[in-house]
Design an enzyme around this catalytic site. Structure first.
Site, PDB file in Angstrom:
ATOM      1  N   TYR A  63      36.666 -45.984  -4.563  1.00 28.98           N
ATOM      2  CA  TYR A  63      35.463 -45.317  -4.076  1.00 28.98           C
ATOM      3  C   TYR A  63      35.226 -45.488  -2.574  1.00 28.98           C
ATOM      4  CZ  TYR A  63      34.184 -43.626  -8.633  1.00 28.98           C
ATOM      5  OH  TYR A  63      34.182 -42.926  -9.814  1.00 28.98           O
TER       6      TYR A  63
ATOM      7  N   GLU B 275      32.310 -45.842 -15.677  1.00 29.39           N
ATOM      8  CA  GLU B 275      33.753 -45.898 -15.910  1.00 29.39           C
ATOM      9  C   GLU B 275      34.181 -47.270 -16.410  1.00 29.39           C
ATOM     10  OE1 GLU B 275      35.077 -44.452 -12.122  1.00 29.39           O
ATOM     11  OE2 GLU B 275      34.075 -42.530 -12.511  1.00 29.39           O
TER      12      GLU B 275
END
Length: 407
Positions: free
Chosen positions: A95, A137
């Site tokens: 990310y 996730e």
């Protein structure tokens, strides 16, 4: 939680994003692949070349900005993306790479319009969104470990291959370690990873097309034929069709995906499946579960659309199910039938799915609808159902590839 000031700034950027969204996302992907080539394996180059990935991301960014003060409106979109990310093995450490390149792209594309205030607001907003995905996730990875017994990729063996149509081949994949497979949810997909000639790997998602609880995952893969130099043959589908043989090993990640069957609570509420081309694959798994678990009084209608008999998958399997279950109505419609298709009874009608056909098979009954196929078919069916007054909660569909708006 985002500050009111940040929310206000993000809202102000919506018109700019609507005007420049695709330019921004094209720049973003080019920049990220240049500065961080290690993430290229997570992306399908065909979707990049066609521009569908860039359009999907642009739409997602605009949607996030529009609903920045009401994130609950994005719950379904977040779940779809999180499932896809988990299927590919995207983790928390990826990310910051995305964030750095996205913020740099905003500054480089918008120039002086990208003030420090805007950059700082988007940095804060991206951080909040990234945390949402990382948390969800992580839960999915844990669920996969608990349910299926593994996370990430592990080797499977090809138990057998089976021709499904002229352009679709089925592969029956069993764990190389001999462990029994847990039941997947009907409609889910698995991810396969294959080696490339340059020493890297690439991944693709394929729906599981068989009944949950069997000894294998069956994936039924359409050969993606190219259209010249600009649109080459599908890399992964060609590998599977041309090189993967019985006994070969292939890396597989656990089932994922949010497009799953949820049987109506009402015992007599009809179920209608509409399948277009290879979009039938998740619906085959759903159909078999629906037939086995539904009460006898539930009408189940399965509409299969295909060009003609040469590219009609699962013809014999569907016919056998119709003979076995009295509550199943099967209707096959070819849009470009070959000579003899109609006369032989290989199809029941010609053309595309239309209201006349739905009137004939379903009538005015309130039903639960599941449909999957090429984007034009999804858009067409979606419009038909809106015309018929079908509630959104009774419409369930899945894109193959980057999601986009149907309305």
């Amino acid at each position: 939680m985002l500050s009111p000031a940040t929310i206000d700034v993000i809202k102000q950027t919506v018109p700019v994003l609507q005007e420049n969204g695709e330019t921004l996302t094209r720049h973003f992907y080019q920049r990220m692949f240049t500065h961080n080539p290690e993430v290229k394996a997570f992306f399908n180059p065909a979707h990049q070349q066609a521009g569908t990935q860039q359009r999907a991301l642009a739409g997602a960014i605009c949607a996030y900005a529009q609903h920045i003060d009401n994130p609950a409106a994005l719950t379904n979109a977040v779940e779809l993306i999180a499932q896809k990310h988990a299927s590919l093995g995207i983790k928390a450490e990826h990310y910051p790479i995305v964030g750095e390149n996205l913020l740099a792209s905003i500054r480089e594309v918008l120039g002086e319009a990208a003030t420090d205030e805007i950059i700082n607001a988007w940095a804060e907003a991206y951080g909040v969104l990234a945390d949402i995905f990382i948390q969800r996730e992580g839960q999915i990875y844990q669920q996969q470990e608990d349910t299926y017994g593994w996370e990430g990729f592990k080797p499977f063996l090809v138990e057998k291959r089976e021709r499904c149509s002229d352009n679709i081949e089925s592969f029956y994949l069993c764990p190389a370690d001999g462990r029994k497979l847990a039941m997947h949810q009907p409609g889910q997909y698995i991810t396969v990873r294959i080696p490339l000639e340059d020493g890297t790997t690439t991944m693709r998602n394929y729906s599981v097309s068989n009944m949950p609880g069997e000894a294998w995952f069956r994936i039924s893969v359409k050969r993606e034929a190219g259209e010249g130099i600009d649109v080459p043959d599908g890399v992964v589908s060609s590998y599977l069709h041309d090189r993967l043989r019985t006994g070969d090993s292939i890396d597989v990640a656990p089932p994922a995906g949010e497009f799953t069957l949820d049987l109506p609570a009402e015992a007599d509420k009809p179920l209608v499946f509409v399948a277009g081309g290879v979009g039938i694959t998740p619906l085959m798994s759903m159909l078999q579960v629906a037939l086995d678990e539904s009460p006898a009084q539930r009408p189940i209608v399965f509409i299969q659309g295909a060009l003609n008999r040469s590219v009609q998958p699962f013809a014999e399997e569907l016919a056998a199910l119709e003979k076995r279950y009295d509550n199943l109505t099967l209707h096959v419609r070819f849009s470009e039938p070959q000579a003899g298709d109609v006369e032989s009874g290989r199809c029941d009608s010609e053309g595309f799915v239309d209201n006349a056909l739905l009137d004939e098979l379903v009538g005015g009954d309130k039903a639960a609808w599941y449909f999957c196929g090429p984007t034009p078919m999804l858009q067409h069916v979606r419009q038909l159902l809106k015309q018929r007054g079908v509630a959104d909660e009774d419409q369930h569909f899945e894109f193959f590839g980057p999601a986009r708006a149907l309305d």
